[in-house]
Scaffold this motif. Structure first.
Motif, PDB file in Angstrom:
ATOM      1  N   UNK A   1      -4.665 -23.766  25.717  1.00  0.00           N
ATOM      2  CA  UNK A   1      -5.729 -24.510  25.293  1.00  0.00           C
ATOM      3  C   UNK A   1      -6.633 -24.687  26.665  1.00  0.00           C
ATOM      4  N   UNK A   2      -7.862 -24.449  26.376  1.00  0.00           N
ATOM      5  CA  UNK A   2      -8.693 -24.730  27.635  1.00  0.00           C
ATOM      6  C   UNK A   2      -9.191 -26.408  27.622  1.00  0.00           C
ATOM      7  N   UNK A   3      -8.663 -26.917  28.558  1.00  0.00           N
ATOM      8  CA  UNK A   3      -8.892 -28.379  29.001  1.00  0.00           C
ATOM      9  C   UNK A   3      -8.506 -29.294  28.161  1.00  0.00           C
ATOM     10  N   UNK A   4      -7.565 -30.285  28.804  1.00  0.00           N
ATOM     11  CA  UNK A   4      -6.875 -31.393  27.808  1.00  0.00           C
ATOM     12  C   UNK A   4      -7.545 -32.507  28.673  1.00  0.00           C
ATOM     13  N   UNK A   5      -8.679 -32.606  29.362  1.00  0.00           N
ATOM     14  CA  UNK A   5      -9.588 -33.287  29.764  1.00  0.00           C
ATOM     15  C   UNK A   5      -8.722 -34.600  30.896  1.00  0.00           C
ATOM     16  N   UNK A   6      -7.828 -33.958  31.402  1.00  0.00           N
ATOM     17  CA  UNK A   6      -7.223 -34.854  32.329  1.00  0.00           C
ATOM     18  C   UNK A   6      -7.133 -34.128  33.861  1.00  0.00           C
TER      19      UNK A   6
ATOM     20  N   UNK B   1     -12.523 -40.438  30.300  1.00  0.00           N
ATOM     21  CA  UNK B   1     -11.335 -40.034  29.455  1.00  0.00           C
ATOM     22  C   UNK B   1     -10.090 -39.754  30.273  1.00  0.00           C
ATOM     23  N   UNK B   2      -8.991 -39.984  29.722  1.00  0.00           N
ATOM     24  CA  UNK B   2      -7.673 -39.916  30.416  1.00  0.00           C
ATOM     25  C   UNK B   2      -7.110 -38.680  29.981  1.00  0.00           C
ATOM     26  N   UNK B   3      -7.305 -38.359  28.742  1.00  0.00           N
ATOM     27  CA  UNK B   3      -6.781 -37.061  28.135  1.00  0.00           C
ATOM     28  C   UNK B   3      -7.214 -36.880  26.477  1.00  0.00           C
ATOM     29  N   UNK B   4      -7.205 -35.606  26.325  1.00  0.00           N
ATOM     30  CA  UNK B   4      -7.574 -35.179  24.886  1.00  0.00           C
ATOM     31  C   UNK B   4      -6.403 -34.346  24.341  1.00  0.00           C
ATOM     32  N   UNK B   5      -6.258 -34.446  23.026  1.00  0.00           N
ATOM     33  CA  UNK B   5      -5.152 -33.466  22.425  1.00  0.00           C
ATOM     34  C   UNK B   5      -5.743 -32.753  21.204  1.00  0.00           C
TER      35      UNK B   5
ATOM     36  N   UNK C   1       0.562 -31.027  26.283  1.00  0.00           N
ATOM     37  CA  UNK C   1       0.402 -32.160  25.283  1.00  0.00           C
ATOM     38  C   UNK C   1       1.403 -31.624  24.206  1.00  0.00           C
ATOM     39  N   UNK C   2       2.153 -32.654  23.727  1.00  0.00           N
ATOM     40  CA  UNK C   2       3.192 -32.501  22.617  1.00  0.00           C
ATOM     41  C   UNK C   2       2.793 -33.074  21.401  1.00  0.00           C
TER      42      UNK C   2
ATOM     43  N   UNK D   1      -0.056 -47.595  25.321  1.00  0.00           N
ATOM     44  CA  UNK D   1      -0.431 -46.291  25.124  1.00  0.00           C
ATOM     45  C   UNK D   1       0.227 -45.314  26.465  1.00  0.00           C
ATOM     46  N   UNK D   2       0.956 -45.851  27.147  1.00  0.00           N
ATOM     47  CA  UNK D   2       1.647 -44.984  28.251  1.00  0.00           C
ATOM     48  C   UNK D   2       0.841 -44.795  29.221  1.00  0.00           C
ATOM     49  N   UNK D   3      -0.303 -45.531  29.370  1.00  0.00           N
ATOM     50  CA  UNK D   3      -1.418 -45.168  30.649  1.00  0.00           C
ATOM     51  C   UNK D   3      -1.464 -46.413  31.291  1.00  0.00           C
TER      52      UNK D   3
ATOM     53  N   UNK E   1       1.909 -36.780  23.008  1.00  0.00           N
ATOM     54  CA  UNK E   1       2.102 -37.270  24.412  1.00  0.00           C
ATOM     55  C   UNK E   1       1.288 -36.331  25.240  1.00  0.00           C
ATOM     56  N   UNK E   2       0.789 -36.622  26.270  1.00  0.00           N
ATOM     57  CA  UNK E   2       0.148 -35.710  27.376  1.00  0.00           C
ATOM     58  C   UNK E   2       0.634 -36.083  28.588  1.00  0.00           C
TER      59      UNK E   2
ATOM     60  N   UNK F   1       4.068 -39.126  32.276  1.00  0.00           N
ATOM     61  CA  UNK F   1       3.352 -39.317  31.243  1.00  0.00           C
ATOM     62  C   UNK F   1       1.978 -39.719  31.429  1.00  0.00           C
ATOM     63  N   UNK F   2       0.912 -39.086  31.105  1.00  0.00           N
ATOM     64  CA  UNK F   2      -0.409 -39.663  31.266  1.00  0.00           C
ATOM     65  C   UNK F   2      -1.011 -40.419  30.363  1.00  0.00           C
ATOM     66  N   UNK F   3      -0.449 -40.282  28.757  1.00  0.00           N
ATOM     67  CA  UNK F   3      -0.850 -40.925  27.809  1.00  0.00           C
ATOM     68  C   UNK F   3      -0.183 -40.655  26.665  1.00  0.00           C
ATOM     69  N   UNK F   4      -0.131 -41.419  25.607  1.00  0.00           N
ATOM     70  CA  UNK F   4       0.619 -41.439  24.402  1.00  0.00           C
ATOM     71  C   UNK F   4      -0.216 -41.682  23.344  1.00  0.00           C
TER      72      UNK F   4
ATOM     73  N   UNK G   1       0.863 -27.624  23.731  1.00  0.00           N
ATOM     74  CA  UNK G   1      -0.655 -27.201  24.111  1.00  0.00           C
ATOM     75  C   UNK G   1      -0.222 -27.113  25.615  1.00  0.00           C
TER      76      UNK G   1
END
Lengths: 137, 137
Positions: B66-71, A129-133, B79-80, A69-71, B88-89, B129-132, B6
């Motif tokens: 967007x307000x906050x991607x929680x990272x 939580x590492x990130x959200x989309x 994020x894409x 998951x690339x983290x 991806x983030x 990249x933080x996560x996918x 985003x």
């Protein structure tokens, strides 16, 4: 199946999530059957996937193992996603978190947009939580 | 519009992504018009959103603040995502990365499943990249 719980099977874990038997809730059948056992050759991510597969899966939730998951610096990691919902990635997990992860997945499945009210979230969802989309349009 | 970029507008940035004028590629109209300018009261995430909005947007890409991607510890973040694609983030960005982010978004839009060949990815896509998250089924 509206909710997918992706589990990274290649995660190596982090120092923040050491493996061990303290507070064990997984190895009820004894250390020989425990995916966390010392000397186990599988990766921590794979052990987490095994621990999840050994538990009852909440209705509407599908567990899908995935390679990376690339983290990688924040393993073990899982992701929750579903149509029309926010997606989430959580990290610094291990097999002992399996039950909590599934409880959170059930809450995610029940939440119309994937946003579980803050106070009702499991601690690992609040703090790891590492990130959200946002939902796809 | 098949790809959504985003941009978190509430990110505060990190020490790893300090603001400054060295190597500036944004403030062509002078520091008075520069979203990175010293003394600017907007947050780094908002400055990144402004910098992105000031550039030509690749075909098929939509920029959505967007307000906050929680990272929050890894800001600024973007994020894409797109139908049938990996999401991806990316983090530790600032407004000077706007042009590179849009070039990467164009590559993402062109990639059938969102997986840009590793060697063709911008450096920030490889290293930040933080996560996918896998495509939704």
């Amino acid at each position: 199946m509206a909710t997918t719980l992706h589990v990274c099977t290649t995660c190596r874990g982090t120092a923040a999530a050491p493996l061990g038997c303290e507070g064990c809730t997984v190895g009820a059948a004894g250390c020989g059957a425990c995916p966390l056992a010392e000397g186990a050759t599988t990766r921590p991510g794979e052990r987490l996937a095994h621990a999840l597969a050994a538990l009852p899966v909440p209705e509407g939730v599908k567990i899908v193992p995935v390679e990376c998951l690339s983290a990688c610096g924040q393993g073990c990691t899982v992701a929750l996603s579903g149509p029309g919902k926010w997606s989430y990635v959580f990290g610094r997990l291990d097999a002992r978190d399996a039950e909590t992860i599934l409880a959170g997945a059930a809450q995610f499945e029940a939440a119309a947009n994937g946003l579980i009210p803050w106070r009702e979230r499991p601690e690992i969802f609040r703090k790891q939580c590492l990130a959200r989309i946002p939902p796809q349009e």
